[in-house]
Motif scaffolding. Structure first.
Motif, PDB file in Angstrom:
ATOM      1  N   ALA A 186      53.132  18.347  -4.181  1.00 45.38           N
ATOM      2  CA  ALA A 186      54.494  17.954  -3.674  1.00 45.38           C
ATOM      3  C   ALA A 186      54.334  17.092  -2.303  1.00 45.38           C
ATOM      4  CB  ALA A 186      55.163  19.361  -3.057  1.00 45.38           C
ATOM      5  N   HIS A 187      55.306  16.152  -2.354  1.00 48.25           N
ATOM      6  CA  HIS A 187      55.183  15.123  -1.327  1.00 48.25           C
ATOM      7  C   HIS A 187      56.527  14.748  -0.821  1.00 48.25           C
ATOM      8  CE1 HIS A 187      54.894  12.917  -5.209  1.00 48.25           C
ATOM      9  NE2 HIS A 187      55.636  12.116  -4.712  1.00 48.25           N
ATOM     10  N   ILE A 188      56.594  14.144   0.072  1.00 53.34           N
ATOM     11  CA  ILE A 188      57.835  13.404   0.781  1.00 53.34           C
ATOM     12  C   ILE A 188      57.702  12.005   0.691  1.00 53.34           C
ATOM     13  CG2 ILE A 188      59.928  13.523   2.308  1.00 53.34           C
ATOM     14  CD1 ILE A 188      58.572  16.362   3.216  1.00 53.34           C
ATOM     15  N   HIS A 189      58.342  11.094   0.150  1.00 53.10           N
ATOM     16  CA  HIS A 189      58.366   9.727   0.391  1.00 53.10           C
ATOM     17  C   HIS A 189      59.040   9.583   1.758  1.00 53.10           C
ATOM     18  CE1 HIS A 189      56.507   8.602  -3.405  1.00 53.10           C
ATOM     19  NE2 HIS A 189      57.023   9.626  -3.802  1.00 53.10           N
ATOM     20  N   MET A 190      58.913   8.813   2.530  1.00 51.52           N
ATOM     21  CA  MET A 190      59.689   8.358   3.827  1.00 51.52           C
ATOM     22  C   MET A 190      59.433   6.958   4.326  1.00 51.52           C
ATOM     23  SD  MET A 190      59.237  10.966   6.854  1.00 51.52           S
ATOM     24  CE  MET A 190      59.418  12.767   5.882  1.00 51.52           C
ATOM     25  N   MET A 198      61.808  13.780  -1.452  1.00 48.02           N
ATOM     26  CA  MET A 198      60.670  15.059  -1.880  1.00 48.02           C
ATOM     27  C   MET A 198      60.470  14.885  -3.098  1.00 48.02           C
ATOM     28  SD  MET A 198      60.234  18.852  -0.900  1.00 48.02           S
ATOM     29  CE  MET A 198      58.754  19.767  -1.305  1.00 48.02           C
ATOM     30  N   HIS A 199      59.338  14.741  -3.898  1.00 49.59           N
ATOM     31  CA  HIS A 199      59.165  15.104  -5.298  1.00 49.59           C
ATOM     32  C   HIS A 199      58.229  16.304  -5.371  1.00 49.59           C
ATOM     33  CE1 HIS A 199      59.429  10.406  -5.826  1.00 49.59           C
ATOM     34  NE2 HIS A 199      60.599  11.063  -5.750  1.00 49.59           N
ATOM     35  N   ILE A 200      58.766  16.920  -6.456  1.00 47.61           N
ATOM     36  CA  ILE A 200      58.035  18.080  -6.932  1.00 47.61           C
ATOM     37  C   ILE A 200      57.924  18.094  -8.170  1.00 47.61           C
ATOM     38  CG2 ILE A 200      58.594  19.709  -4.910  1.00 47.61           C
ATOM     39  CD1 ILE A 200      60.926  20.728  -6.506  1.00 47.61           C
TER      40      ILE A 200
HETATM   41 ZN   LIG Z   1      56.492  10.596  -5.548  1.00 48.45          ZN
END
Ligand SMILES: [Zn+2]
Length: 294
Positions: A145-149, A192-194
């Motif tokens: 799980a990650h957050i692109h910013m 955020m991508h999960i």
């Molecule tokens: Zn992503």
């Protein structure tokens, strides 16, 4: 004057003030669920679809320049296959396959949880296309799980690229995601991508906003201690320590305050005005407004 009328005027003024903010700072993290997908190298596009084949764009993804292709492939493992797995473009240097743990059980494979791009020593998988198939000795992962910013978001939330944070999703089945990786780049849009297992577990709906938590403290929402809101929410009431409640100290409880409170119960003083929109929002979100009898 009719108090209801005053309330609606106040609500409108608040909304106008909010709209006038030249660069509204994000309060939360938009959460998006990524289905299983494949990133292919140019060489592997050719191996699966034929020499000098070019992927066809089907739709744009939220991250700039990324797209979902019309083309799909089949994944094959020792225990089973999964068909119609979407290819995401443009093509990359290295082929990478991202699946969920549920997919892994079906295929009979054991991919590690990894950050996208970190595929050294990951699991093997077979990819089947219309013109050929490839055996990848490594490249199969479960995406962490990650957050692109963008850098401006990172500055706003006071986090850095590579930092591990938590994100709380206040859904029908509320859940906090631990070990969420922050990824900062000027080419990223805040999201955020999960994966589908995580999304399904937490009942994530389209448009879900999560609350960023750093070192155990909420960041970016007005209910946090580091808030810029003029009306802070005080945390837990000592009288009933088991129930999560926030005491609202302001004179006017607006929809905004309801949305930004992380607690299910909001206690107000008898003189506090509750706007009609705030009442509706509280009802919609299943939050309770209690008047402190004192
Ligand atoms: Zn992503």
């Amino acid at each position: 004057m009719d108090p209801q009328w005053i309330q609606s005027i106040v609500e409108q003024v608040i909304q106008q003030l909010e709209q006038k903010d030249p660069a509204p700072k994000p309060k939360g993290i938009p959460i998006a669920v990524s289905a299983r997908h494949v990133h292919l190298s140019e060489q592997h596009v050719a191996a699966l679809f034929g020499p000098s084949y070019k992927l066809t764009k089907r739709s744009d993804l939220s991250q700039p320049n990324q797209f979902a292709a019309e083309e799909t492939v089949t994944l094959a493992g020792p225990k089973g296959t999964i068909e119609r797995v979407r290819i995401l473009g443009p093509s990359r240097k290295l082929t990478q396959v991202e699946i969920s743990q549920t997919d892994a059980f079906k295929l009979g494979v054991k991919p590690p949880i990894r950050q996208s791009g970190d595929i050294k020593g990951s699991a093997p998988i077979t990819i089947i296309g219309p013109k050929g198939s490839i055996y990848l000795p490594e490249g199969l992962i479960i995406a962490q799980a990650h957050i692109h910013m963008a850098p401006s978001d990172a500055e706003h939330f006071n986090v850095q690229d590579g930092q591990i944070v938590q994100v709380a999703a206040d859904t029908e089945r509320p859940m906090t995601f631990g070990r969420v990786l922050v990824r900062v780049s000027p080419s990223y849009r805040l999201e955020m991508h999960i994966d589908t297992d995580e999304g399904n577990a937490a009942f994530i709906q389209k448009g879900q906003i999560g609350e960023l938590i750093v070192d155990g403290k909420p960041v970016g929402c007005s209910s946090s201690a580091t808030s810029s809101s003029p009306v802070p929410m005080n945390s837990s009431e000592p009288a009933q320590p088991l129930k999560q409640a926030a005491v609202f100290e302001g004179k006017l409880l607006s929809q905004h305050d309801i949305k930004n409170s992380s607690e299910p119960i909001i206690r107000i003083h008898r003189k506090t005005i509750v706007t009609p929109l705030a009442k509706d929002t509280a009802r919609d979100l299943g939050k309770k407004i209690e008047v402190i009898e004192a």
